[in-house]
Design an enzyme around this catalytic site. Structure first.
Site, PDB file in Angstrom:
ATOM      1  N   ASP A  59       0.835  -1.199   0.000  1.00  0.00           N
ATOM      2  CA  ASP A  59       0.000   0.000   0.000  1.00  0.00           C
ATOM      3  C   ASP A  59       0.869   1.249   0.000  1.00  0.00           C
ATOM      4  O   ASP A  59       0.571   2.230  -0.707  1.00  0.00           O
ATOM      5  CB  ASP A  59      -0.914  -0.030   1.222  1.00  0.00           C
ATOM      6  CG  ASP A  59      -1.763   1.220   1.345  1.00  0.00           C
ATOM      7  OD1 ASP A  59      -2.615   1.440   0.476  1.00  0.00           O
ATOM      8  OD2 ASP A  59      -1.570   1.982   2.307  1.00  0.00           O
ATOM      9  N   GLU A 116      -1.897  -5.390  -3.633  1.00  0.00           N
ATOM     10  CA  GLU A 116      -0.928  -4.608  -2.867  1.00  0.00           C
ATOM     11  C   GLU A 116       0.201  -5.502  -2.350  1.00  0.00           C
ATOM     12  O   GLU A 116       1.375  -5.103  -2.354  1.00  0.00           O
ATOM     13  CB  GLU A 116      -1.626  -3.907  -1.705  1.00  0.00           C
ATOM     14  CG  GLU A 116      -2.571  -2.794  -2.143  1.00  0.00           C
ATOM     15  CD  GLU A 116      -3.385  -2.217  -1.007  1.00  0.00           C
ATOM     16  OE1 GLU A 116      -3.953  -1.124  -1.188  1.00  0.00           O
ATOM     17  OE2 GLU A 116      -3.460  -2.845   0.075  1.00  0.00           O
TER      18      GLU A 116
END
Length: 227
Positions: free
Chosen positions: A49, A121
């Site tokens: 992320d 992610e």
């Protein structure tokens, strides 16, 4: 341990062959299948992320040298939101190689936006750890592709856009209803339905209720305006 054929095929779709193959296996392992000897992808998701965020922050800055923060922020958010990650995951068929426990398998985990977004992610983090930031950056920019070009349009608030669409046609604003809440109390996943007075509807899920509403509004607007 040699990678399974389907994981090798996924790496080809991804465009990266791993020196440390354990990284991609960990990135593809959901917590429903984790054990002491099989770590899940949550830590990689956390890192991925942040890597994705840095890549996209640089990208939106470079593409508009004069934009103010108030313009850049929604563009950035549109590129890193869970739905965008899940869209990319679907394009490279990440769901086919997710390693899930029985509970997630039986509830359609391979198609869930939250699971796909998280895994995407985690995969970004795996590439970063395996080959460094430049390789991860190039991979992200390639996979996100035209999303970077149309981000100014995508960044528009979907709930506002849908309400304006309805008002322009003499309709009342759409109604948003929470139809499901799953997952543990500390990390719930909300499913929200957006419905027009004429009956058209769309659903979406996210870890934040407002994000689920925005995603449902976006999906419904696309349905109403397509064709």
């Amino acid at each position: 341990m040699a990678l399974a054929r389907e994981v090798i095929a996924f790496c080809d779709r991804l465009g990266h062959r791993f020196s440390d193959e354990d990284l991609i296996l960990r990135a593809l392992t959901h917590s429903s299948l984790s054990s002491a000897s099989r770590p899940d992808n949550q830590r990689l998701e956390f890192l991925g992320d942040r890597v994705l965020g840095l890549v996209m922050a640089q990208a939106v800055l470079q593409r508009d040298q004069t934009a103010k923060e108030g313009t850049l922020a929604p563009r950035f958010n549109a590129l890193v939101r869970k739905e965008a990650c899940a869209e990319v995951a679907r394009e490279i068929n990440l769901g086919a190689v997710l390693r899930l426990g029985k509970s997630e398998m039986t509830t359609g985990g391979r198609r869930k936006t939250a699971l796909l977004g998280d895994a995407m992610e985690a995969v970004i983090a795996a590439v970063y750890l395996d080959a460094g930031f430049d390789v991860a950056q190039n991979l992200v920019l390639r996979l996100w592709g035209e999303r970077l070009e149309r981000v100014a349009e995508d960044a528009r608030d979907p709930k506002t856009a849908l309400q304006e669409w309805a008002q322009a046609r003499g309709q009342t604003p759409p109604r948003y209803t929470e139809v499901a809440r799953t997952g543990p109390d500390h990390a719930p996943v909300f499913t929200v339905e957006a419905r027009m007075e004429t009956g058209e509807s769309a659903r979406a899920e996210a870890r934040v209720k407002r994000q689920a509403e925005q995603a449902a509004a976006r999906a419904l607007l696309e349905r109403l305006t397509s064709g």
